[in-house]
Scaffold this active site. Structure first.
Site, mmCIF file in Angstrom:
data_model
loop_
_atom_site.group_PDB
_atom_site.id
_atom_site.type_symbol
_atom_site.label_atom_id
_atom_site.label_comp_id
_atom_site.label_asym_id
_atom_site.label_seq_id
_atom_site.Cartn_x
_atom_site.Cartn_y
_atom_site.Cartn_z
ATOM 1 N N GLY A 299 8.431 -12.095 -6.598
ATOM 2 C CA GLY A 299 9.000 -10.753 -6.637
ATOM 3 C C GLY A 299 10.386 -10.739 -7.253
ATOM 4 C CB ALA B 102 10.536 -8.650 -11.944
ATOM 5 N N GLY C 97 14.231 -5.527 -6.918
ATOM 6 C CA GLY C 97 14.466 -5.413 -5.489
ATOM 7 C C GLY C 97 15.106 -6.625 -4.845
ATOM 8 C CB ILE C 98 14.526 -8.160 -1.503
ATOM 9 C CG1 ILE C 98 14.887 -6.915 -0.678
ATOM 10 C CG2 ILE C 98 14.952 -9.424 -0.766
ATOM 11 C CD1 ILE C 98 14.078 -6.771 0.600
ATOM 12 C CG ASP D 56 -1.839 -9.264 -10.085
ATOM 13 O OD1 ASP D 56 -1.256 -9.113 -8.988
ATOM 14 O OD2 ASP D 56 -2.678 -8.445 -10.522
ATOM 15 N N GLY E 131 5.972 -7.914 -2.772
ATOM 16 C CA GLY E 131 5.216 -7.045 -1.870
ATOM 17 C C GLY E 131 5.137 -5.641 -2.424
ATOM 18 C CB SER F 169 8.411 -4.864 6.842
ATOM 19 O OG SER F 169 8.719 -3.491 7.047
ATOM 20 C CE1 TYR G 104 5.212 -3.113 2.872
ATOM 21 C CE2 TYR G 104 6.243 -2.101 4.784
ATOM 22 C CZ TYR G 104 6.322 -2.937 3.680
ATOM 23 O OH TYR G 104 7.499 -3.587 3.385
#
Length: 257
Positions: free
Chosen positions: A12, A14, A16-17, A45, A75, A115, A151
């Protein structure tokens, strides 16, 4: 403890976190192998088994079979079965696939992004299938479940898997701490739509009250992850650390202890 630069894989990476963490690690002298669908070192992917295998191969080629740290940040939040494939199977597949490379390092560390939603109502059948059944069974059940539960179900299943795996010979026995940071509301591209509608924002605030400093930026989560996967963390494992401004404490109260 180790000195000098370490090699860390971040999924992940690329946005956000994940992107905030990759930037932070690089700024501190570490080598980062970014994994994402685009704009990273390894493009894969994680929603598909083939993509997970490709991600593992790509990281192994770049780290030479020895990996100091791994953080599964990738995510999505969508009311569809794809959420289960990415959030649970994508993370677990990457962690398990790269575990031998971690075990080959002198002070390996691993973490995932969970989360606060993992403490909210879930679809029990979906969670059970993630932990005990096959991916196709879990995805089939997810297709029959209420979209809003997927989620939370993905993050609950991930936390439960982590707590079971962390203390096994494969992880703790190999000297690999495995933990999760569970954020509250973080301002990232994924959450941006939640702030666009006042009614949606109020609903979000009711579900995730954050009395300490309000919403977090991705860099706040990145700092916590950096410590968890750092050499200084020698004994914390199997923990879900809520970085949520107090939301979990408010929602569940002291009775959980």
């Amino acid at each position: 403890m180790t000195d000098g630069a370490r090699t860390i894989a971040v999924s992940g990476a690329a946005s956000g976190i994940g992107r905030a963490l990759a930037d932070l690690l690089r700024a501190n002298g570490d080598r980062v192998i970014g994994v994402d669908r685009e704009e990273t070192d390894v493009r894969a992917d994680l929603a598909a088994s083939e993509g997970r295998a490709e991600a593992v191969r790509g990281v192994l080629e770049r780290c030479g079979g020895v990996l100091d740290g791994l953080v599964a940040c990738a995510g999505i939040s969508a009311p569809e079965p794809l959420t289960i494939r990415v959030n649970f199977y994508g993370a677990v597949g990457l962690l398990e696939g790269l575990r031998p490379a971690l075990a080959a390092a002198p002070a390996p560390r691993a973490a995932v992004v969970g989360s606060i939603s993992g403490t909210q109502p879930v679809d029990r059948a979906v969670v059970a299938a993630c932990l005990e059944g096959t991916e196709e069974e879990a995805v089939r059940l997810a297709g029959e479940a209420r979209g809003g539960t997927l989620y939370p179900s993905s993050k609950s299943a991930l936390a439960r898997w982590l707590r079971a795996a962390a203390v096994t010979p494969a992880w703790a026995g190999a000297g690999i701490p495995l933990n999760a940071i569970a954020p509250g509301v973080v301002r990232t591209p994924m959450t941006a739509p939640l702030f666009e509608d006042e009614a949606t924002r109020k609903s979000m605030d009711d579900a995730v009250p954050m009395p300490l400093n309000g919403y977090a930026g991705p860099e706040v989560v990145a700092e916590a992850l950096r410590w968890l996967i750092g050499p200084a963390n020698s004994h914390i494992t199997g923990q879900v650390v809520y970085l949520d401004g107090g939301a979990e404490a408010m929602r569940r109260g002291p009775e959980v202890y």
